[in-house]
Scaffold this motif. Sequence first.
Motif, PDB file in Angstrom:
ATOM      1  N   ASN A  11       0.305  -1.296   0.063  1.00 50.84           N
ATOM      2  CA  ASN A  11       0.121   0.328   0.591  1.00 50.84           C
ATOM      3  C   ASN A  11       0.970   1.351   0.177  1.00 50.84           C
ATOM      4  N   LEU A  12       2.375   1.188   0.170  1.00 51.94           N
ATOM      5  CA  LEU A  12       3.248   2.192  -0.155  1.00 51.94           C
ATOM      6  C   LEU A  12       3.586   2.326  -1.713  1.00 51.94           C
ATOM      7  N   SER A  13       2.520   2.643  -2.306  1.00 52.69           N
ATOM      8  CA  SER A  13       2.892   2.496  -3.830  1.00 52.69           C
ATOM      9  C   SER A  13       3.627   3.777  -4.213  1.00 52.69           C
ATOM     10  N   PRO A  45       8.133  -5.872  -2.451  1.00 53.83           N
ATOM     11  CA  PRO A  45       6.901  -5.710  -1.714  1.00 53.83           C
ATOM     12  C   PRO A  45       6.768  -6.849  -1.033  1.00 53.83           C
ATOM     13  N   LEU A  46       5.493  -6.704  -0.419  1.00 56.74           N
ATOM     14  CA  LEU A  46       4.645  -7.612   0.607  1.00 56.74           C
ATOM     15  C   LEU A  46       3.377  -7.191  -0.075  1.00 56.74           C
ATOM     16  N   THR A  47       2.414  -8.587  -0.105  1.00 57.20           N
ATOM     17  CA  THR A  47       1.069  -8.491  -0.772  1.00 57.20           C
ATOM     18  C   THR A  47       0.762  -9.004   0.570  1.00 57.20           C
ATOM     19  N   GLN A  48       0.650  -9.971   1.267  1.00 56.07           N
ATOM     20  CA  GLN A  48       0.286 -10.695   1.899  1.00 56.07           C
ATOM     21  C   GLN A  48       0.410  -9.901   3.477  1.00 56.07           C
ATOM     22  N   TYR A  49       0.163  -9.283   4.299  1.00 63.41           N
ATOM     23  CA  TYR A  49       0.593  -8.590   5.990  1.00 63.41           C
ATOM     24  C   TYR A  49      -0.306  -8.672   6.862  1.00 63.41           C
ATOM     25  N   LEU A  50      -0.547  -8.045   8.024  1.00 60.78           N
ATOM     26  CA  LEU A  50      -0.664  -7.923   9.041  1.00 60.78           C
ATOM     27  C   LEU A  50      -0.202  -7.194  10.219  1.00 60.78           C
ATOM     28  N   GLY A  57      -5.438   0.278   6.735  1.00 57.23           N
ATOM     29  CA  GLY A  57      -4.880   1.569   7.552  1.00 57.23           C
ATOM     30  C   GLY A  57      -3.832   1.358   8.423  1.00 57.23           C
ATOM     31  N   GLN A  58      -2.633   0.471   7.665  1.00 54.10           N
ATOM     32  CA  GLN A  58      -1.712   0.189   8.505  1.00 54.10           C
ATOM     33  C   GLN A  58      -0.439   0.264   7.121  1.00 54.10           C
ATOM     34  N   ALA A  59       0.800   0.513   7.379  1.00 50.84           N
ATOM     35  CA  ALA A  59       1.865   0.253   6.861  1.00 50.84           C
ATOM     36  C   ALA A  59       3.106   0.207   6.996  1.00 50.84           C
ATOM     37  N   PHE A  60       4.122  -0.824   6.277  1.00 49.93           N
ATOM     38  CA  PHE A  60       5.685  -0.899   7.298  1.00 49.93           C
ATOM     39  C   PHE A  60       6.144  -0.994   6.559  1.00 49.93           C
ATOM     40  N   THR A  81      20.290   3.753  13.136  1.00 48.23           N
ATOM     41  CA  THR A  81      20.054   5.215  13.628  1.00 48.23           C
ATOM     42  C   THR A  81      20.236   5.428  11.839  1.00 48.23           C
ATOM     43  N   ALA A  82      21.203   5.712  11.078  1.00 49.94           N
ATOM     44  CA  ALA A  82      21.308   6.565  10.324  1.00 49.94           C
ATOM     45  C   ALA A  82      20.727   6.248   8.619  1.00 49.94           C
ATOM     46  N   LEU A  83      20.259   4.966   9.022  1.00 45.89           N
ATOM     47  CA  LEU A  83      19.252   3.930   7.839  1.00 45.89           C
ATOM     48  C   LEU A  83      17.747   4.546   8.357  1.00 45.89           C
ATOM     49  N   LEU A  84      17.381   5.037   9.546  1.00 48.30           N
ATOM     50  CA  LEU A  84      16.196   5.363   9.755  1.00 48.30           C
ATOM     51  C   LEU A  84      16.181   6.879   9.909  1.00 48.30           C
ATOM     52  N   GLN A  85      17.231   7.433   9.490  1.00 44.97           N
ATOM     53  CA  GLN A  85      16.867   8.762   9.879  1.00 44.97           C
ATOM     54  C   GLN A  85      16.634   9.290   7.655  1.00 44.97           C
ATOM     55  N   ILE A  86      17.274   8.129   7.085  1.00 45.05           N
ATOM     56  CA  ILE A  86      17.318   8.361   5.586  1.00 45.05           C
ATOM     57  C   ILE A  86      15.382   7.443   5.056  1.00 45.05           C
ATOM     58  N   LEU A  87      15.013   6.326   6.155  1.00 48.51           N
ATOM     59  CA  LEU A  87      13.641   6.070   6.400  1.00 48.51           C
ATOM     60  C   LEU A  87      12.743   7.420   6.510  1.00 48.51           C
ATOM     61  N   GLN A  88      12.845   7.608   7.529  1.00 51.95           N
ATOM     62  CA  GLN A  88      12.351   8.573   8.164  1.00 51.95           C
ATOM     63  C   GLN A  88      11.666  10.157   7.187  1.00 51.95           C
ATOM     64  N   GLN A  89      12.996  10.657   6.699  1.00 50.79           N
ATOM     65  CA  GLN A  89      13.103  11.658   5.674  1.00 50.79           C
ATOM     66  C   GLN A  89      12.782  11.209   4.033  1.00 50.79           C
ATOM     67  N   GLN A  90      12.401   9.575   3.284  1.00 51.60           N
ATOM     68  CA  GLN A  90      12.117   9.082   2.624  1.00 51.60           C
ATOM     69  C   GLN A  90      10.791   8.690   1.712  1.00 51.60           C
ATOM     70  N   VAL A  91      10.212   7.996   3.381  1.00 54.05           N
ATOM     71  CA  VAL A  91       8.697   7.415   2.627  1.00 54.05           C
ATOM     72  C   VAL A  91       7.607   8.256   3.810  1.00 54.05           C
ATOM     73  N   THR A  92       6.313   8.104   3.254  1.00 55.72           N
ATOM     74  CA  THR A  92       5.425   8.762   3.608  1.00 55.72           C
ATOM     75  C   THR A  92       3.675   7.513   3.423  1.00 55.72           C
ATOM     76  N   ALA A  93       3.524   8.099   4.491  1.00 59.38           N
ATOM     77  CA  ALA A  93       2.348   7.322   4.704  1.00 59.38           C
ATOM     78  C   ALA A  93       0.886   7.598   3.590  1.00 59.38           C
ATOM     79  N   PRO A  94       0.244   6.539   2.656  1.00 60.17           N
ATOM     80  CA  PRO A  94      -0.317   7.562   2.416  1.00 60.17           C
ATOM     81  C   PRO A  94      -2.190   8.181   3.328  1.00 60.17           C
ATOM     82  N   ASP A  95      -2.716   8.485   2.019  1.00 58.25           N
ATOM     83  CA  ASP A  95      -4.275   9.681   3.522  1.00 58.25           C
ATOM     84  C   ASP A  95      -4.166   8.731   4.673  1.00 58.25           C
ATOM     85  N   GLY A  96      -4.620   8.640   5.209  1.00 58.55           N
ATOM     86  CA  GLY A  96      -5.552   7.350   6.719  1.00 58.55           C
ATOM     87  C   GLY A  96      -4.816   6.301   6.948  1.00 58.55           C
TER      88      GLY A  96
END
Length: 118
Positions: A11-13, A45-50, A57-60, A81-96
């Motif tokens: 869902n993070l298309s 990509p993960l097509t089957q997850y919970l 309404g969940q993504a990871f 920590t350095a890699l998490l900073q990159i994820l925080q900068q470049q990955v956003t969740a879809p609305d909702g």
Amino acid sequence: MPHLTLEYTDNLSALPLRPLLHALNQRLIASGQFSGPDIKSRALPLTQYLVGDQDDGQAFVHLRLALLDGRDDAVKLALSTALLQILQQQVTAPDGCALQLCVEVCDIHRASYAKHSS
């Protein structure tokens, strides 16, 4: 070495995969722990997850950095920590959608790791 595996919910298309992998690899190179040609990165990509008991309404994003053993915990923490900073900068969740980002650093047993390059 190392191996970097980025797993993400489908869902993070809009995830900018190529720029994200480039940024992660550059951060690993900047750490001084690795040279560029040694880093092997992939995105799956993960097509089957919970997440919990929510069907939507969940993504990871789960980023696993696998290293030959021998680095101390301080180095591993600095890398995660350095890699998490990159994820925080470049990955956003879809609305909702709630988003979780995580980084795992794990050891590969050096004595049993085999590699061939040509």
